[in-house]
Design a protein around this motif. Structure first.
Motif, PDB file in Angstrom:
ATOM      1  N   SER A 118      36.932  66.132  76.346  1.00 13.66           N
ATOM      2  CA  SER A 118      36.017  67.335  77.040  1.00 13.66           C
ATOM      3  C   SER A 118      35.157  66.897  78.091  1.00 13.66           C
ATOM      4  CB  SER A 118      35.717  68.357  76.016  1.00 13.66           C
ATOM      5  OG  SER A 118      35.189  69.574  76.755  1.00 13.66           O
ATOM      6  N   PRO A 119      35.294  67.235  79.484  1.00 16.63           N
ATOM      7  CA  PRO A 119      36.546  68.115  80.020  1.00 16.63           C
ATOM      8  C   PRO A 119      37.697  67.117  80.296  1.00 16.63           C
ATOM      9  CG  PRO A 119      34.610  67.545  81.688  1.00 16.63           C
ATOM     10  CD  PRO A 119      34.284  67.095  80.390  1.00 16.63           C
ATOM     11  N   ALA A 120      38.891  67.997  80.122  1.00 15.29           N
ATOM     12  CA  ALA A 120      40.098  67.181  80.426  1.00 15.29           C
ATOM     13  C   ALA A 120      40.268  66.932  81.536  1.00 15.29           C
ATOM     14  CB  ALA A 120      41.122  68.002  79.908  1.00 15.29           C
ATOM     15  N   GLN A 121      40.447  65.560  82.244  1.00 18.97           N
ATOM     16  CA  GLN A 121      40.764  65.037  83.486  1.00 18.97           C
ATOM     17  C   GLN A 121      42.156  65.558  84.192  1.00 18.97           C
ATOM     18  OE1 GLN A 121      38.087  63.902  85.168  1.00 18.97           O
ATOM     19  NE2 GLN A 121      37.182  64.582  83.213  1.00 18.97           N
ATOM     20  N   ARG A 122      43.298  65.801  83.509  1.00 22.13           N
ATOM     21  CA  ARG A 122      44.520  66.142  83.935  1.00 22.13           C
ATOM     22  C   ARG A 122      44.950  67.161  82.930  1.00 22.13           C
ATOM     23  NH1 ARG A 122      46.705  62.921  87.582  1.00 22.13           N
ATOM     24  NH2 ARG A 122      48.708  63.430  87.082  1.00 22.13           N
ATOM     25  N   VAL A 123      45.413  68.414  83.348  1.00 20.06           N
ATOM     26  CA  VAL A 123      45.817  69.564  82.788  1.00 20.06           C
ATOM     27  C   VAL A 123      47.160  70.394  82.960  1.00 20.06           C
ATOM     28  CG1 VAL A 123      45.134  71.874  81.499  1.00 20.06           C
ATOM     29  CG2 VAL A 123      43.372  70.023  81.979  1.00 20.06           C
ATOM     30  N   ILE A 124      47.786  70.538  82.228  1.00 22.41           N
ATOM     31  CA  ILE A 124      49.076  71.634  82.562  1.00 22.41           C
ATOM     32  C   ILE A 124      48.843  72.825  81.924  1.00 22.41           C
ATOM     33  CG2 ILE A 124      51.423  71.867  82.217  1.00 22.41           C
ATOM     34  CD1 ILE A 124      52.033  69.032  82.102  1.00 22.41           C
ATOM     35  N   VAL A 125      48.701  73.993  82.861  1.00 25.48           N
ATOM     36  CA  VAL A 125      48.654  75.236  82.453  1.00 25.48           C
ATOM     37  C   VAL A 125      49.847  76.079  82.115  1.00 25.48           C
ATOM     38  CG1 VAL A 125      47.685  77.520  82.876  1.00 25.48           C
ATOM     39  CG2 VAL A 125      46.282  75.286  83.474  1.00 25.48           C
ATOM     40  N   GLY A 126      50.251  76.219  80.803  1.00 17.78           N
ATOM     41  CA  GLY A 126      51.535  76.661  80.667  1.00 17.78           C
ATOM     42  C   GLY A 126      51.565  78.474  80.836  1.00 17.78           C
ATOM     43  N   PHE A 127      50.387  78.918  80.542  1.00 18.55           N
ATOM     44  CA  PHE A 127      50.149  80.437  80.684  1.00 18.55           C
ATOM     45  C   PHE A 127      48.884  80.784  80.695  1.00 18.55           C
ATOM     46  CE2 PHE A 127      51.324  84.802  79.020  1.00 18.55           C
ATOM     47  CZ  PHE A 127      52.559  84.920  79.803  1.00 18.55           C
ATOM     48  N   TYR A 128      48.495  81.783  81.133  1.00 22.32           N
ATOM     49  CA  TYR A 128      47.013  82.641  81.340  1.00 22.32           C
ATOM     50  C   TYR A 128      46.452  81.876  82.476  1.00 22.32           C
ATOM     51  CZ  TYR A 128      48.163  84.043  76.476  1.00 22.32           C
ATOM     52  OH  TYR A 128      48.680  84.613  75.257  1.00 22.32           O
ATOM     53  N   PRO A 129      47.051  81.904  83.820  1.00 19.56           N
ATOM     54  CA  PRO A 129      46.311  81.025  84.745  1.00 19.56           C
ATOM     55  C   PRO A 129      45.103  81.579  85.254  1.00 19.56           C
ATOM     56  CG  PRO A 129      48.248  82.177  85.524  1.00 19.56           C
ATOM     57  CD  PRO A 129      48.312  82.250  84.098  1.00 19.56           C
ATOM     58  N   GLU A 130      45.031  83.056  85.510  1.00 15.20           N
ATOM     59  CA  GLU A 130      43.864  83.520  85.731  1.00 15.20           C
ATOM     60  C   GLU A 130      42.587  83.587  84.832  1.00 15.20           C
ATOM     61  OE1 GLU A 130      42.809  87.589  88.454  1.00 15.20           O
ATOM     62  OE2 GLU A 130      44.699  87.787  86.825  1.00 15.20           O
ATOM     63  N   ASP A 131      42.943  83.438  83.541  1.00 14.57           N
ATOM     64  CA  ASP A 131      41.893  83.345  82.389  1.00 14.57           C
ATOM     65  C   ASP A 131      41.386  81.998  82.752  1.00 14.57           C
ATOM     66  OD1 ASP A 131      42.156  85.800  80.410  1.00 14.57           O
ATOM     67  OD2 ASP A 131      44.019  85.220  81.224  1.00 14.57           O
ATOM     68  N   TYR A 132      42.284  80.932  82.788  1.00 16.25           N
ATOM     69  CA  TYR A 132      41.793  79.632  83.141  1.00 16.25           C
ATOM     70  C   TYR A 132      40.849  79.158  84.399  1.00 16.25           C
ATOM     71  CZ  TYR A 132      42.104  74.249  82.839  1.00 16.25           C
ATOM     72  OH  TYR A 132      42.004  72.992  82.515  1.00 16.25           O
ATOM     73  N   MET A 133      40.918  80.175  85.326  1.00 21.84           N
ATOM     74  CA  MET A 133      40.299  79.932  86.310  1.00 21.84           C
ATOM     75  C   MET A 133      38.718  80.653  86.330  1.00 21.84           C
ATOM     76  SD  MET A 133      40.625  81.069  90.407  1.00 21.84           S
ATOM     77  CE  MET A 133      41.858  79.748  90.957  1.00 21.84           C
ATOM     78  N   ALA A 134      38.997  81.986  85.682  1.00 22.00           N
ATOM     79  CA  ALA A 134      37.727  82.840  85.137  1.00 22.00           C
ATOM     80  C   ALA A 134      36.818  82.084  84.195  1.00 22.00           C
ATOM     81  CB  ALA A 134      38.178  83.988  84.384  1.00 22.00           C
ATOM     82  N   ILE A 135      37.391  81.401  83.335  1.00 22.98           N
ATOM     83  CA  ILE A 135      36.738  80.588  82.161  1.00 22.98           C
ATOM     84  C   ILE A 135      36.139  79.446  82.725  1.00 22.98           C
ATOM     85  CG2 ILE A 135      36.520  79.724  79.966  1.00 22.98           C
ATOM     86  CD1 ILE A 135      38.637  82.273  79.445  1.00 22.98           C
ATOM     87  N   GLY A 136      37.023  78.599  83.248  1.00 28.18           N
ATOM     88  CA  GLY A 136      36.659  77.197  83.800  1.00 28.18           C
ATOM     89  C   GLY A 136      36.277  77.055  85.298  1.00 28.18           C
ATOM     90  N   THR A 137      36.152  78.146  85.945  1.00 29.00           N
ATOM     91  CA  THR A 137      35.630  77.986  87.130  1.00 29.00           C
ATOM     92  C   THR A 137      36.998  77.811  88.231  1.00 29.00           C
ATOM     93  OG1 THR A 137      34.695  76.049  87.654  1.00 29.00           O
ATOM     94  CG2 THR A 137      33.356  77.628  86.741  1.00 29.00           C
ATOM     95  N   GLU A 138      36.752  77.972  89.355  1.00 30.31           N
ATOM     96  CA  GLU A 138      37.820  77.626  90.390  1.00 30.31           C
ATOM     97  C   GLU A 138      38.062  76.030  90.406  1.00 30.31           C
ATOM     98  OE1 GLU A 138      38.664  78.230  95.054  1.00 30.31           O
ATOM     99  OE2 GLU A 138      36.985  79.049  94.504  1.00 30.31           O
TER     100      GLU A 138
END
Length: 362
Positions: free
Chosen positions: A36-56
């Protein structure tokens, strides 16, 4: 050439030295270890949440995603792409529900973390072992359940994946406070529970759409103090018998929609949707066969909601919307649509414009 190579090595070293190994329990109570933080991530679902929480900036580390859930909300997807064109360049990993998710491609991209919704994890079955044997940490999150516990847990997990633990904690606490505020006011008022029916209106007036039992809109209606008429007949999501809706005689009806639908009478809600057009579509449901006898129709207590604002950390505003729709006097001070827009202002880089919540009576 040598200078560029040295800079690349230095950048990699800085990234790796910043990351620290963590072991967490995901929403399925599985122990998962990753940096953490991960350097390479695959986002399977919840893409907008991923940006809201993780920042752009979290999308700088996304090496693939299942894009369909975002692209299905075409106007929303276009809004984000206009702001960040590089979203289009992120590779597509496929869909679990249509069996097009490519395990081979996922492995070839060498991700540190694969973030999946619970239903995706279950749908992949034995392929999960293949992914984990390839050294990929599979983290399961779940906003679909629409429980405070899973919303908070999922938010914390995304915070750890992206290295934004403090931001995640703040967002999770705000969500918890919204739900607790509504629950406390309902308990103090001790009012009779209104009967509520929610339907996904993509099919239009002539065809009864899906309704929801104990998750998604069904769970939201319950958290907001409603008696969900679909709960005794539908576990997760499905259609009720049209006669059952009439017999249940809901006091409040909420029709949800996306920016597009199947026909000219489909419910439209969301980014770029004109309020007058949305209200016209909603009014069409008053003329549905047999609905003239329903209390909600007789009293003009029909409402519209954006389907894309469910099963997400953004949906605290939708809980407020349901509460105010069912208990207008008790929650007269709430402004759910402003709360929805304020979340974007605080945590996302775009400003949505359209119709996200609607009352027929306004």
């Amino acid at each position: 050439m040598i200078k560029s190579f040295v800079m690349c090595v230095f950048t990699l070293w800085v990234g790796l030295s910043w990351a620290s190994q963590v072991t967490v329990k995901d929403v399925l109570d599985r122990d998962v270890t990753f940096n953490s933080p991960a350097q390479r991530v695959i986002v399977g679902f919840y893409p907008e949440d991923y940006m809201a929480i993780g920042t752009e900036a979290a999308y700088d580390k996304v090496v693939a995603m299942s894009k369909y859930i975002w692209e299905a909300r075409s106007a929303s997807w276009e809004m984000y792409v206009k702001h960040r064109p590089s979203l289009q360049d992120i590779p597509e990993i496929g869909r679990v529900d249509t069996q097009t998710f490519s395990v081979e491609k996922a492995i070839s991209l060498n991700p540190d973390v694969l973030m999946l919704a619970e239903w995706q994890f279950k749908g992949l079955g034995s392929d999960i072992e293949r992914l984990e044997n390839a050294g990929i940490s599979v983290v399961v999150v779940d906003y679909n359940a629409q429980t405070v516990e899973r919303h908070i847990k999922s938010t914390e997990l995304i915070g750890l994946i992206t290295g934004q633990e403090a931001r995640a904690a703040k967002i999770a606490e705000e969500y918890k406070q919204t739900v607790e505020n509504i629950s406390k006011r309902l308990a103090a008022a001790n009012l009779p529970q209104p009967k509520v029916y929610t339907e996904f209106g993509a099919s239009g007036v002539q065809e009864l759409g899906y309704t929801f039992g104990k998750n998604m809109w069904g769970a939201i209606s319950t958290m907001a103090g409603g008696d969900n008429i679909s709960a005794p007949f539908v576990e997760w999501w499905g259609q009720l018998n049209p006669e059952q809706v009439i017999a249940s005689n809901p006091d409040v009806i909420i029709i949800t929609g996306y920016e597009t639908g199947k026909g000219t009478d489909s419910m439209l809600m969301g980014q770029g949707v004109d309020t007058a057009e949305a209200r016209k579509r909603l009014a069409g449901y008053k003329d549905r066969l047999g609905w003239s006898s329903i209390s909600a129709v007789q009293n003009n207590r029909l409402f519209g909601a954006y389907h894309g604002a469910c099963r997400t950390i953004l949906d605290a505003a939708m809980i407020e919307f349901y509460a105010k729709s069912m208990y207008p006097d008790l929650f007269s001070d709430l402004n759910p649509e402003q709360a929805y827009l304020d979340f974007y202002k605080k945590y996302l880089p775009v400003t949505p414009k359209g119709t996200f919540m609607l009352s027929l009576d306004n």
